[in-house]
Write an enzyme that holds these catalytic residues in place. Structure first.
Site, PDB file in Angstrom:
ATOM      1  N   GLY A 160      -1.930 -11.285  13.733  1.00 21.64           N
ATOM      2  CA  GLY A 160      -2.947 -12.309  13.575  1.00 21.64           C
ATOM      3  C   GLY A 160      -3.645 -12.225  12.225  1.00 21.64           C
ATOM      4  N   TYR A 438     -12.024 -15.781  11.451  1.00 22.87           N
ATOM      5  CA  TYR A 438     -13.122 -15.700  12.422  1.00 22.87           C
ATOM      6  C   TYR A 438     -13.201 -17.055  13.118  1.00 22.87           C
ATOM      7  CZ  TYR A 438     -14.529 -11.428  10.030  1.00 22.87           C
ATOM      8  OH  TYR A 438     -14.547 -10.174   9.492  1.00 22.87           O
TER       9      TYR A 438
HETATM   10  P1  FDA Z   1      -4.589 -11.706  18.070  1.00 23.32           P
HETATM   11  O1  FDA Z   1      -3.468 -10.932  18.642  1.00 23.32           O
HETATM   12  O2  FDA Z   1      -5.706 -12.077  18.977  1.00 23.32           O
HETATM   13  O3  FDA Z   1      -4.034 -12.977  17.318  1.00 23.32           O
HETATM   14  C1  FDA Z   1      -4.819 -13.869  16.577  1.00 23.32           C
HETATM   15  C2  FDA Z   1      -4.087 -15.196  16.400  1.00 23.32           C
HETATM   16  O4  FDA Z   1      -2.839 -15.007  15.750  1.00 23.32           O
HETATM   17  C3  FDA Z   1      -3.745 -15.869  17.721  1.00 23.32           C
HETATM   18  O5  FDA Z   1      -3.717 -17.261  17.538  1.00 23.32           O
HETATM   19  C4  FDA Z   1      -2.357 -15.352  18.001  1.00 23.32           C
HETATM   20  O6  FDA Z   1      -1.645 -16.164  18.900  1.00 23.32           O
HETATM   21  C5  FDA Z   1      -1.746 -15.333  16.626  1.00 23.32           C
HETATM   22  N1  FDA Z   1      -0.732 -14.293  16.444  1.00 23.32           N
HETATM   23  C6  FDA Z   1      -0.863 -12.970  16.714  1.00 23.32           C
HETATM   24  N2  FDA Z   1       0.245 -12.319  16.394  1.00 23.32           N
HETATM   25  C7  FDA Z   1       1.123 -13.229  15.907  1.00 23.32           C
HETATM   26  C8  FDA Z   1       2.451 -13.131  15.413  1.00 23.32           C
HETATM   27  N3  FDA Z   1       3.096 -11.974  15.374  1.00 23.32           N
HETATM   28  N4  FDA Z   1       3.078 -14.268  15.009  1.00 23.32           N
HETATM   29  C9  FDA Z   1       2.424 -15.465  15.050  1.00 23.32           C
HETATM   30  N5  FDA Z   1       1.158 -15.606  15.505  1.00 23.32           N
HETATM   31  C10 FDA Z   1       0.514 -14.495  15.933  1.00 23.32           C
HETATM   32  N6  FDA Z   1     -10.813 -10.286   9.464  1.00 23.32           N
HETATM   33  C11 FDA Z   1     -10.800  -9.979   8.149  1.00 23.32           C
HETATM   34  O7  FDA Z   1     -10.211 -10.712   7.353  1.00 23.32           O
HETATM   35  N7  FDA Z   1     -11.415  -8.858   7.688  1.00 23.32           N
HETATM   36  C12 FDA Z   1     -12.050  -7.991   8.528  1.00 23.32           C
HETATM   37  O8  FDA Z   1     -12.585  -6.984   8.077  1.00 23.32           O
HETATM   38  C13 FDA Z   1     -12.085  -8.304   9.934  1.00 23.32           C
HETATM   39  N8  FDA Z   1     -12.724  -7.499  10.818  1.00 23.32           N
HETATM   40  C14 FDA Z   1     -12.749  -7.838  12.165  1.00 23.32           C
HETATM   41  C15 FDA Z   1     -13.417  -7.000  13.066  1.00 23.32           C
HETATM   42  C16 FDA Z   1     -13.461  -7.323  14.426  1.00 23.32           C
HETATM   43  C17 FDA Z   1     -14.179  -6.398  15.388  1.00 23.32           C
HETATM   44  C18 FDA Z   1     -12.837  -8.520  14.884  1.00 23.32           C
HETATM   45  C19 FDA Z   1     -12.898  -8.902  16.325  1.00 23.32           C
HETATM   46  C20 FDA Z   1     -12.170  -9.336  13.975  1.00 23.32           C
HETATM   47  C21 FDA Z   1     -12.120  -9.002  12.625  1.00 23.32           C
HETATM   48  N9  FDA Z   1     -11.449  -9.814  11.704  1.00 23.32           N
HETATM   49  C22 FDA Z   1     -11.441  -9.471  10.364  1.00 23.32           C
HETATM   50  C23 FDA Z   1     -10.750 -11.025  12.144  1.00 23.32           C
HETATM   51  C24 FDA Z   1      -9.262 -10.754  12.369  1.00 23.32           C
HETATM   52  O9  FDA Z   1      -8.612 -10.680  11.120  1.00 23.32           O
HETATM   53  C25 FDA Z   1      -8.637 -11.904  13.177  1.00 23.32           C
HETATM   54  O10 FDA Z   1      -9.272 -12.014  14.415  1.00 23.32           O
HETATM   55  C26 FDA Z   1      -7.126 -11.693  13.361  1.00 23.32           C
HETATM   56  O11 FDA Z   1      -6.531 -12.919  13.701  1.00 23.32           O
HETATM   57  C27 FDA Z   1      -6.826 -10.668  14.426  1.00 23.32           C
HETATM   58  O12 FDA Z   1      -5.467 -10.413  14.522  1.00 23.32           O
HETATM   59  P2  FDA Z   1      -4.889  -9.797  15.881  1.00 23.32           P
HETATM   60  O13 FDA Z   1      -3.431  -9.678  15.750  1.00 23.32           O
HETATM   61  O14 FDA Z   1      -5.672  -8.577  16.243  1.00 23.32           O
HETATM   62  O15 FDA Z   1      -5.327 -10.910  16.903  1.00 23.32           O
END
Ligand code: FDA
Length: 497
Positions: A160, A438
């Site tokens: 993500g 975000y």
């Molecule tokens: P998650 O798995 O929830 O996916 C997020 C989105 O991407 C969804 O729409 C998902 O379906 C899609 N997705 C996931 N994996 C995929 C894949 N392999 N292929 C295609 N689509 C996919 N941001 C930042 O820039 N700097 C920072 O310092 C922070 N810090 C931070 C702290 C905390 C506590 C949180 C909750 C969030 C952040 N973020 C951030 C935001 C973060 O970058 C953002 O939420 C990301 O999308 C999270 O990625 P995940 O894979 O964990 O999320």
């Protein structure tokens, strides 16, 4: 539970036919009557706002172990009418990677976690299910002089995070994480496996920031590492309202984006219980990371920003990878904490973002700080990160550029919304821009069922993507004309009869 009208059984049958050769089938998909279903589902629900009894639950969770499992999941979801939600780290602020209002299944990449570091060529192949912490740890266990410019929180998923940009403490020096992707492995809606060459430069551009769950499933990314010195210096100087926080913050805005690129600074605003003043007050925490030693940093700050009063005792020298833990509010050793996906507490969270183009006046800052004295601000934080440096070069040609990005996060949604409306006059306008990583569904959403027009999606799309939105829509229409990959804020396709 499953509605009888939905071809749930057909979906499962389809999957079991296609995955049946695998001896590990019981570890690949979890239906609601599997005893491990809840633990697999909850494992990466980072936002407790979306783990209530009334939160819609997936019909099944698929945790693929092979590329063919991903292809089968896409095929069966498409043929049997389930929406697919891809999940990597589960940090989506609006929970869209594991919640949907229509019948859905989760493709959870928890088993796609490999990190292959090649220090000779200064590149890494990292799979999407790895966390930023696993990536940072992988790099640091091979070299002390290379790093990667991605986010601060080490439990964010690569999938993500890279799909939506990725900003962190190396951002002023090197830009976004997405700027350093040089290849990727993507599975499209037809199950085709594409890399940079076969997908072409348009699609390759779109997957680096145009949002996840939109163009396909990205299984892995090839990223280019950047140089970091073996020793960096971090600092924190806390000032509360009684210690001139407002004035110092005001001054910071004129300085921070012009400092040398080697110095990243941010201000974290929150309510604290101060023993000094014997009551609750608001604190501005001035935090920084300098790509160099403390003896170089102190004179630099004394010259550029004497109001801060930075002293040696505010500073600590450490390795780049330890600075990630420092900013995450964790002990800086052992660095193995980076491998712990549960090292940070989970909470109920709403977030919003803004971009600031001109310094806020002192009166504006005063009002903003005072809002933190309200009761609802007990569990809230605003992080204001200075841009400038590389961030100016890569933005669209438009003046004046952003000087700061502000992100507001907290447990009380109404308070966050009020803070956001208070800030309206001090931040970017027409559109009021926001940062896709975000996610904020208040900005507007796609229709849950049926077609969403370009005009409707533009309401939120232009805020995140500005003039790039149109191009993203065109690329989306080419690669996924049936809009199989979608969520509440995924770039829509153009419909043609
Ligand atoms: P998650 O798995 O929830 O996916 C997020 C989105 O991407 C969804 O729409 C998902 O379906 C899609 N997705 C996931 N994996 C995929 C894949 N392999 N292929 C295609 N689509 C996919 N941001 C930042 O820039 N700097 C920072 O310092 C922070 N810090 C931070 C702290 C905390 C506590 C949180 C909750 C969030 C952040 N973020 C951030 C935001 C973060 O970058 C953002 O939420 C990301 O999308 C999270 O990625 P995940 O894979 O964990 O999320």
């Amino acid at each position: 539970g499953a509605t009888l009208a939905h071809p749930y059984g057909d979906f499962l049958h389809c999957l079991s036919l296609r995955i049946s050769n695998s001896s590990a089938i019981s570890k690949v998909f979890y239906t609601q009557n599997n005893p491990s279903y809840s633990s697999v589902l909850n494992a990466s629900i980072q936002n407790t706002r979306f783990s209530t009894p009334t939160t819609p639950k997936p019909y099944a969770i698929i945790t693929p172990r092979k590329t063919s499992h991903v292809q089968s999941t896409i095929y069966c979801s498409k043929n049997h009418g389930f929406q697919l939600r891809i999940r990597s780290g589960g940090h989506d602020v609006e929970g869209v990677s594991y919640v949907s209002q229509v019948p859905f299944v989760i493709l959870d990449l928890v088993n796609f976690r490999a990190v292959k570091v090649d220090t000779k060529n200064e590149v890494v192949w990292v799979q999407s299910g790895a966390t930023t912490g696993e990536l940072y740890y992988g790099i640091a266990s091979k070299t002390q002089t290379l790093g990667f410019p991605a986010g601060i929180c080490h439990t964010i998923g690569i999938g993500g995070h890279l799909s939506g940009g990725g900003f962190g403490i190396l951002g002023r020096k090197y830009g976004l994480a997405a700027d350093h992707i040089i290849d990727a492995k993507l599975i499209d809606a037809n199950g085709r496996i594409l890399n940079r060459k076969s997908m072409g430069e348009d699609l390759f551009w779109a997957i680096r920031g145009g949002g996840g769950n939109t163009f396909g499933v990205v299984l892995a990314w090839k990223i280019k590492l950047v140089p970091v010195p073996p020793v960096v210096t971090v600092f924190t100087v806390n000032k509360n309202l009684e210690q001139n926080a407002t004035k110092i913050f005001h001054r910071w805005q004129y300085i921070a984006h012009k400092l040398p690129n080697d110095l990243f600074t941010a201000v974290w605003i929150m309510k604290v219980n101060s023993s000094q003043v014997g009551k609750k007050t608001v604190q501005a925490g001035f935090r920084g990371m300098f790509l160099g030693g403390v003896d170089e940093l102190i004179p630099l700050i004394q010259h550029e920003f004497p109001e801060l009063g930075l002293a040696k005792e505010n500073c600590t020298q450490m390795s780049w990878v330890q600075s990630i833990l420092y900013f995450g509010g964790l002990p800086i050793q052992p660095v193995e904490i980076l491998l712990n996906r549960n090292a940070l507490p989970r909470s109920s969270l709403k977030a919003k973002t803004d971009f600031v183009k001109e310094p806020m006046p002192e009166t504006g800052i005063e009002g903003f700080m005072n809002m933190f004295l309200e009761e609802e601000a007990d569990f809230a934080i605003t992080m204001i990160e200075a841009f400038g440096g590389k961030m100016d070069e890569i933005q669209e040609n438009e003046l004046p550029t952003h000087i700061e990005q502000a992100s507001y996060a907290g447990t009380y949604i109404n308070w966050i919304r009020r803070l956001y409306s208070y800030m309206a006059s001090y931040v970017s306008k027409s559109p009021r821009e926001a940062y896709y990583n975000y996610k904020d569904l208040d900005l507007g959403t796609n229709n849950v069922n049926g077609y969403t027009s370009y005009e409707q999606a533009s309401v939120w799309g232009l805020k995140y993507f500005k003039n790039n939105f149109k191009r993203l829509v065109q690329i989306k229409t080419m690669i996924d004309p049936m809009n199989f990959f979608r969520n509440e804020q995924s770039v829509p396709h153009l419909w043609s009869p």
